[in-house]
Design an enzyme around this catalytic site. Sequence first.
Site, PDB file in Angstrom:
ATOM      1  N   HIS A   1      22.742  -0.229  33.431  1.00  0.00           N
ATOM      2  CA  HIS A   1      21.509   0.561  33.233  1.00  0.00           C
ATOM      3  C   HIS A   1      21.706   2.043  33.577  1.00  0.00           C
ATOM      4  O   HIS A   1      20.898   2.871  33.185  1.00  0.00           O
ATOM      5  CB  HIS A   1      20.323  -0.043  34.014  1.00  0.00           C
TER       6      HIS A   1
ATOM      7  N   GLY B   1      38.181   3.062  43.087  1.00  0.00           N
ATOM      8  CA  GLY B   1      38.622   3.490  41.759  1.00  0.00           C
ATOM      9  C   GLY B   1      37.451   3.902  40.889  1.00  0.00           C
ATOM     10  O   GLY B   1      36.290   3.876  41.319  1.00  0.00           O
ATOM     11  N   ASP B   2      37.825   4.286  39.667  1.00  0.00           N
ATOM     12  CA  ASP B   2      36.837   4.745  38.687  1.00  0.00           C
ATOM     13  C   ASP B   2      36.937   3.802  37.496  1.00  0.00           C
ATOM     14  O   ASP B   2      38.023   3.673  36.902  1.00  0.00           O
ATOM     15  CB  ASP B   2      37.229   6.187  38.283  1.00  0.00           C
ATOM     16  N   PHE B   3      35.836   3.122  37.162  1.00  0.00           N
ATOM     17  CA  PHE B   3      35.948   2.119  36.097  1.00  0.00           C
ATOM     18  C   PHE B   3      36.182   2.723  34.711  1.00  0.00           C
ATOM     19  O   PHE B   3      36.431   1.994  33.756  1.00  0.00           O
ATOM     20  CB  PHE B   3      34.818   1.083  36.108  1.00  0.00           C
TER      21      PHE B   3
ATOM     22  N   ASP C   1      34.551   0.116  43.750  1.00  0.00           N
ATOM     23  CA  ASP C   1      33.568   1.202  43.614  1.00  0.00           C
ATOM     24  C   ASP C   1      34.306   2.526  43.833  1.00  0.00           C
ATOM     25  O   ASP C   1      35.524   2.543  44.112  1.00  0.00           O
ATOM     26  CB  ASP C   1      32.415   1.031  44.623  1.00  0.00           C
TER      27      ASP C   1
HETATM   28  C1  LIG Z   1      22.916   1.671  40.856  1.00  0.00           C
HETATM   29  S1  LIG Z   1      24.293   1.467  41.925  1.00  0.00           S
HETATM   30  C2  LIG Z   1      24.403  -0.304  41.969  1.00  0.00           C
HETATM   31  C3  LIG Z   1      25.078  -0.824  43.220  1.00  0.00           C
HETATM   32  C4  LIG Z   1      25.144  -2.352  43.313  1.00  0.00           C
HETATM   33  N1  LIG Z   1      25.835  -2.962  42.192  1.00  0.00           N
HETATM   34  C5  LIG Z   1      23.736  -2.916  43.451  1.00  0.00           C
HETATM   35  O1  LIG Z   1      23.144  -3.328  42.444  1.00  0.00           O
HETATM   36  O2  LIG Z   1      23.207  -2.900  44.553  1.00  0.00           O
HETATM   37  C6  LIG Z   1      25.654   1.933  40.894  1.00  0.00           C
HETATM   38  C7  LIG Z   1      27.018   1.851  41.570  1.00  0.00           C
HETATM   39  O3  LIG Z   1      28.008   2.254  40.607  1.00  0.00           O
HETATM   40  C8  LIG Z   1      29.002   3.013  41.268  1.00  0.00           C
HETATM   41  N2  LIG Z   1      29.711   3.859  40.294  1.00  0.00           N
HETATM   42  C9  LIG Z   1      29.226   4.916  39.597  1.00  0.00           C
HETATM   43  N3  LIG Z   1      30.184   5.452  38.807  1.00  0.00           N
HETATM   44  C10 LIG Z   1      31.304   4.697  39.016  1.00  0.00           C
HETATM   45  C11 LIG Z   1      32.631   4.767  38.477  1.00  0.00           C
HETATM   46  N4  LIG Z   1      32.971   5.676  37.585  1.00  0.00           N
HETATM   47  N5  LIG Z   1      33.534   3.830  38.907  1.00  0.00           N
HETATM   48  C12 LIG Z   1      33.184   2.889  39.821  1.00  0.00           C
HETATM   49  N6  LIG Z   1      31.930   2.785  40.369  1.00  0.00           N
HETATM   50  C13 LIG Z   1      31.006   3.679  39.967  1.00  0.00           C
HETATM   51  C14 LIG Z   1      28.189   3.825  42.264  1.00  0.00           C
HETATM   52  O4  LIG Z   1      28.974   4.374  43.283  1.00  0.00           O
HETATM   53  C15 LIG Z   1      27.162   2.797  42.753  1.00  0.00           C
HETATM   54  O5  LIG Z   1      27.627   2.083  43.875  1.00  0.00           O
END
Ligand SMILES: C[S@@+](CC[C@H](N)C(=O)[O-])C[C@H]1O[C@@H](n2cnc3c(N)ncnc32)[C@H](O)[C@@H]1O
Length: 332
Positions: free
Chosen positions: A242, A222-224, A201
Amino acid sequence: MIFNNSNPFDTIQQIAGGYCLARCLHAIADFGVADVLNGEPKTAEEVASATQTNPGALRRAVRLLSAYGIFEINDNKISHTPASQLLRKDHPQSMRGFTRMFSLPINWKAYEDFNEAIRTGEPNVEKVYTGGFWKYFGDHKQESAIFNEAMADKANAQLYGIMSSYDFSNFKTIGDIGGGRGHLLQAVLHSTSGAQGVLFDLPHVIEDARKMASDRLTLQAGDFFKDSLPACDAYLVMEIIHDWPDAESIDILRAIRKSAPPQAKLLLIESIIPDSPDPDWSKMLDIHMLTLLGGKQRTTKEFEALLTEAGFALTQEIDCQVGISILEASVV
Ligand SMILES: C[S@@+](CC[C@H](N)C(=O)[O-])C[C@H]1O[C@@H](n2cnc3c(N)ncnc32)[C@H](O)[C@@H]1O
């Protein structure tokens, strides 16, 4: 909301003013009213004194909520119902953080100019905070903690359904991509005897999740969109797709595809838009995605199209019976 469907005037009235119901719930959660009750009926004066609120205003907010099954008022005393218990901080299925997330300034302000989202199809959030939703949480530690708690709350409510719907025992390495504080990954690792987990994350979220690290759970910040993802047998991707429009969703799936060994399984865990015209949480969540992120809830067919585009094939759809489904896909 409870509607009198035979009275169209009442339907419009209830929905047009419906945000006051949500605001009462947010305030009651913020003030910790459910924790103060502590299993024992109390007068509004007693609760107000413990929460430093106005007894008359508090009683009126609770009276409105009690009409919807959240608290009960009997003999001038407020007591718990199953729904109000979920606002307690110490409840195992607590929804307090989830409720508080919806009243965070970034959520609420993005709705001020909601007509613009409908006019343009674009989210309003950039106008509220330059850099958008995730940048806001990266820059605001306290709000980020509430958001991460909210994700854990909603996942806790769904974990039983997810765990009892899918057999994770054959996987040796399991990645949770955008896994928040790692609530799902921890439950999955618990259900397997020796699997290793990688929680991936953004850096500020991984910092918040640092207590989760163990000899079986590795944290990877990291950043995906930019960084390479871990090589795993299974990828948990819960309520990530989503958040994004189609183009970015395909980029995320392709990044996973690039790191995935040939036998890997991808498990998208999402609320699917049903065919039925009836009320469904996924349809409300869809509007939050439009307003806050530019993402959307999708039908199974729409998810399948994204998977195909990214080099995966949908192999199974499993309804976990808790408002969420697992879409299992294989590498093509
Ligand atoms: C809606 S939350 C879902 C969290 C978890 N998967 C759950 O369902 O409980 C979206 C997650 O995506 C992460 N996120 C957003 N942009 C991201 C990126 N560029 N790289 C990695 N993670 C990211 C956010 O920090 C957050 O934890």
